[in-house]
Design a protein around this motif. Structure first.
Motif, PDB file in Angstrom:
ATOM      1  N   ALA A  71     -12.541  61.837  61.946  1.00 41.27           N
ATOM      2  CA  ALA A  71     -13.000  61.253  60.686  1.00 41.27           C
ATOM      3  C   ALA A  71     -12.258  61.931  59.547  1.00 41.27           C
ATOM      4  CB  ALA A  71     -14.503  61.451  60.526  1.00 41.27           C
ATOM      5  N   GLU A  72     -11.849  61.132  58.593  1.00 45.36           N
ATOM      6  CA  GLU A  72     -11.155  61.642  57.407  1.00 45.36           C
ATOM      7  C   GLU A  72     -11.985  61.247  56.189  1.00 45.36           C
ATOM      8  OE1 GLU A  72      -7.447  63.377  55.849  1.00 45.36           O
ATOM      9  OE2 GLU A  72      -7.525  62.559  57.866  1.00 45.36           O
ATOM     10  N   TYR A  73     -12.296  62.251  55.360  1.00 50.21           N
ATOM     11  CA  TYR A  73     -13.107  62.038  54.169  1.00 50.21           C
ATOM     12  C   TYR A  73     -12.267  62.350  52.936  1.00 50.21           C
ATOM     13  CZ  TYR A  73     -16.762  62.415  57.685  1.00 50.21           C
ATOM     14  OH  TYR A  73     -17.538  62.240  58.810  1.00 50.21           O
ATOM     15  N   SER A  74     -12.274  61.414  51.973  1.00 50.25           N
ATOM     16  CA  SER A  74     -11.551  61.630  50.713  1.00 50.25           C
ATOM     17  C   SER A  74     -12.358  61.003  49.580  1.00 50.25           C
ATOM     18  CB  SER A  74     -10.142  61.039  50.784  1.00 50.25           C
ATOM     19  OG  SER A  74     -10.189  59.652  51.038  1.00 50.25           O
ATOM     20  N   LEU A  75     -12.048  61.407  48.360  1.00 49.21           N
ATOM     21  CA  LEU A  75     -12.783  60.887  47.213  1.00 49.21           C
ATOM     22  C   LEU A  75     -12.372  59.457  46.897  1.00 49.21           C
ATOM     23  CD1 LEU A  75     -12.895  63.866  44.692  1.00 49.21           C
ATOM     24  CD2 LEU A  75     -14.782  62.887  45.992  1.00 49.21           C
ATOM     25  N   ASN A  76     -13.345  58.640  46.578  1.00 52.87           N
ATOM     26  CA  ASN A  76     -13.118  57.283  46.087  1.00 52.87           C
ATOM     27  C   ASN A  76     -13.043  57.334  44.566  1.00 52.87           C
ATOM     28  OD1 ASN A  76     -12.836  55.174  47.914  1.00 52.87           O
ATOM     29  ND2 ASN A  76     -15.035  54.954  48.235  1.00 52.87           N
ATOM     30  N   ALA A  77     -12.425  56.357  43.963  1.00 50.73           N
ATOM     31  CA  ALA A  77     -12.332  56.289  42.507  1.00 50.73           C
ATOM     32  C   ALA A  77     -13.711  56.196  41.853  1.00 50.73           C
ATOM     33  CB  ALA A  77     -11.471  55.094  42.096  1.00 50.73           C
ATOM     34  N   ASP A  78     -14.700  55.630  42.554  1.00 49.78           N
ATOM     35  CA  ASP A  78     -16.036  55.470  41.984  1.00 49.78           C
ATOM     36  C   ASP A  78     -16.916  56.718  42.144  1.00 49.78           C
ATOM     37  OD1 ASP A  78     -16.736  55.469  44.656  1.00 49.78           O
ATOM     38  OD2 ASP A  78     -17.666  53.481  44.635  1.00 49.78           O
TER      39      ASP A  78
END
Length: 171
Positions: free
Chosen positions: A57-64
């Motif tokens: 699993a890869e987690y990154s920030l969303n623009a929202d």
């Protein structure tokens, strides 16, 4: 009738955001330390992951302000990678390891981090809305035996059926 359907829908959706009574989310959660790649070490099996190896699993920030979630796993049967993209948001305070995650439109499920060691060789123990959902994720493709023992012990104490754990093959 419409009002009844809306109320039932709300109850069903809210039910997916609960957590087992025995599970408490970590209270010192720091999202920036959680972002990045995690390897699935063990899980309780479900149709959406059945037969997959090398799951990560890869987690990154969303623009929202939410979290983009990309889950990948290799299907030996189909000889191809399977991928699911989702989004996650905090249910309460952003210092609490309690998020809601969706891979299917407006439908969210609980993602409860109940143990966390976020360092480079760290691990996370995760529950869903009930004791049918359980994962051990790690920053590395394998973990020491004592981490697995701790995961099994803590999970059993919380009512999870650890006899049915699937240990994920990583390469």
């Amino acid at each position: 009738m419409r009002k009844t359907v809306l109320m039932l829908s709300a109850l069903l959706l809210a039910g997916c955001l609960g957590m087992p009574e025995t599970v408490t989310p970590v209270s010192d959660f720091k999202l920036n330390n959680y972002l990045g790649k995690w390897y699935e070490i063990a899980r309780l099996d479900h149709s959406f992951e059945r037969g997959l190896s090398q799951v990560n699993a890869e987690y990154s920030l969303n623009a929202d302000g939410g979290v983009l979630v990309i889950n990948r796993g290799f299907s030996e049967t189909d000889n191809e990678w399977k991928e699911a993209k989702g989004r996650a948001y905090f249910v309460g305070a952003d210092s609490e390891g309690y998020l809601k995650v969706s891979f299917f439109g407006p439908f969210y499920g609980s993602y409860v981090v109940f143990a966390l060691e976020p360092q480079e060789d760290g691990y996370a123990f995760i529950s869903g809305p009930n004791t049918d959902y359980l994962w051990l994720l790690a920053r590395t493709p394998s973990v020491k035996a004592d981490v697995i023992s701790r995961f099994v012990e803590m999970s059993e104490a919380r009512g999870f059926d650890t006899k049915n754990l699937v240990y994920v093959q990583q390469k």
